[in-house]
Enzyme design. Structure first.
Site, PDB file in Angstrom:
ATOM      1  CG  HIS A 155     -33.452  17.901  27.260  1.00 14.59           C
ATOM      2  ND1 HIS A 155     -34.199  18.075  26.111  1.00 14.59           N
ATOM      3  CD2 HIS A 155     -32.426  17.079  26.918  1.00 14.59           C
ATOM      4  CE1 HIS A 155     -33.638  17.407  25.127  1.00 14.59           C
ATOM      5  NE2 HIS A 155     -32.570  16.798  25.582  1.00 14.59           N
ATOM      6  CG  HIS A 156     -32.891  13.166  27.597  1.00 15.46           C
ATOM      7  ND1 HIS A 156     -34.092  13.252  26.915  1.00 15.46           N
ATOM      8  CD2 HIS A 156     -31.917  13.294  26.659  1.00 15.46           C
ATOM      9  CE1 HIS A 156     -33.849  13.429  25.633  1.00 15.46           C
ATOM     10  NE2 HIS A 156     -32.538  13.458  25.448  1.00 15.46           N
ATOM     11  CB  ALA A 157     -31.887  14.635  34.387  1.00 21.47           C
ATOM     12  CG  HIS A 196     -40.232  14.931  24.469  1.00 21.17           C
ATOM     13  ND1 HIS A 196     -40.652  14.216  25.559  1.00 21.17           N
ATOM     14  CD2 HIS A 196     -40.968  16.078  24.462  1.00 21.17           C
ATOM     15  CE1 HIS A 196     -41.612  14.882  26.183  1.00 21.17           C
ATOM     16  NE2 HIS A 196     -41.817  16.007  25.538  1.00 21.17           N
ATOM     17  CG  ASN A 198     -37.245  12.256  29.051  1.00 22.10           C
ATOM     18  OD1 ASN A 198     -36.396  12.497  28.184  1.00 22.10           O
ATOM     19  ND2 ASN A 198     -36.927  11.725  30.215  1.00 22.10           N
TER      20      ASN A 198
END
Length: 399
Positions: A155-157, A196, A198
């Site tokens: 989910h940060h990619a 989060h 992002n």
């Protein structure tokens, strides 16, 4: 008149491929947490998925009637990658596989919290492909729900760069795949990883077909990924205003009462109004008690309860995909509770105290910023309903 009700042959499909354990930190790599503590070995380690799988086996989930294994070995294709990522980024990832380890280490240092070994990119492709396999099983009616025990997380990619242990945005690709390839109009992504997401937010910020909701530690943008984009006033843009819902926690230890407050006041009302056709959970277990990176106190049964609440929607079409979470014992229990919830098993009760004041303020701020876009939240802005609801939750908690 004969009444027939179709039911998927399997209640739950499971995705786990031990080949994803080949992605591991080279000995030269050390990891320093946000509070300056060096963690050895690197927290995003292969044992994260092997221990979860062992726990699912020990709990009798894997061999249960109504549970199926998803076939291993599906590698994400370039076309699937390009659903949310840039072509130039694909070329960079593919080229990195030709480097020797010394050059890989140099490349990894140019990114934020990334390590690379000879298997990293292949494991990323297997993880993203594995989540898509679960989506296919669920949307074809073969299985009611799915649990993807995958790594590296996603989910940060971002569309053009890796970040925070993530190379390929597994859930982001899955959501766009559901819209583009499977023709869905309403996909809910619920991200309860303590950081989060992002990358996922940015991918769908102007897309009203994908509703992104995230509960995360924020601390006024001091906590990773350290961006104001994670705040409650980031609601989406254009026709997608209201389709980005951030629930940012600030400067307090959050646990079951705070997460339940957010679920009952924000997550579930909006989810019911949205009426998703598919729910994807970015399931990081790093808000769980005992996590070495964070210090929150969410209990493993609470993850089961959150899963249970969500599975009341979308005819139970819920796919849980592993993101973060670094206490091996804790994440194994959390994932097992999620699996049991998807199987309809009774869940242990949770002990609730009063939600802390910081969480109450966050919930108020989110409700106020989202009330323009969701009918279910509109009354809260103009009456004392919010206070009454919080008081009611605290009364329930005491009993």
């Amino acid at each position: 008149h004969q009444f027939t009700m179709s039911c998927p042959p399997a209640r739950l499909c499971l995705m786990y491929d031990e080949e994803m354990e080949e992605h591991c930190a080279p000995e030269s790599v050390t990891y320093k947490s946000h509070n300056g503590i060096t963690i050895v070995p690197h927290p995003e380690c292969p044992e994260r998925i092997s221990r979860i799988w062992e726990a699912l086996e020990e709990a009798g989930v894997v061999c249960r009637e109504g549970v199926m294994r998803v076939e291993n070995g599906r590698l994400l294709t370039k076309d699937e990658f390009l659903l949310v990522h840039d072509e130039e980024y694909w070329i960079r990832l593919m080229d990195s596989q030709q480097l020797n380890q010394e050059k890989r280490d140099i490349l990894a240092k140019t990114f934020n919290s990334i390590y690379l070994n000879s298997s990293s990119i292949k494991c990323g492709l297997l993880a993203a492909g594995g989540v898509l396999s679960c989506i296919d099983q669920v949307m074809s009616g073969t299985s009611r729900a799915g649990l993807a025990v995958v790594r590296p997380p996603g989910h940060h990619a971002e569309s053009d760069t890796p970040s925070g242990f993530c190379f390929i945005n597994n859930v982001g690709i899955a959501a766009q795949y559901a819209v583009t390839q499977l023709g869905l109009d309403r996909v809910l992504v619920l991200d309860w990883d303590v950081h989060h997401g992002n990358g996922t937010q940015h991918m769908f910020y102007n897309n009203s077909k994908v509703l992104y909701m995230s509960l995360h530690r924020y601390d006024d943008a001091a906590f990773f990924p350290q961006s104001k984009d994670a705040n409650y006033d980031m609601v989406g843009e254009g026709s997608a205003k209201g389709f980005n819902v951030n629930i940012p926690w600030n400067f307090a230890t959050m646990g079951d009462p705070e997460y339940l407050l957010a679920f009952q006041s924000i997550v579930m009302p909006i989810a019911y109004e949205f009426q998703p056709q598919l729910i994807l959970i970015s399931a990081g277990f790093d808000a769980a008690a005992g996590d070495p990176l964070v210090g929150y106190q969410v209990t493993p049964p609470m993850y089961g309860h959150m899963t249970h609440h969500l599975s009341a929607l979308a005819e139970g079409r819920v796919v849980v995909a592993l993101e973060g979470g670094y206490n091996l014992t804790s994440i194994s229990k959390c994932a097992t509770h999620c699996a049991r919830a998807l199987l309809g098993d009774p869940l242990p009760s949770i002990e609730l105290n009063q939600a802390n004041g910081s969480a109450v303020k966050t919930v108020r701020d989110v409700v106020e910023s989202q009330s323009e876009y969701w009918k279910c939240l509109m009354p809260h802005q103009k009456s004392s309903t919010m206070d009454e609801q919080i008081e009611q939750l605290n009364i329930q908690a005491k009993h």
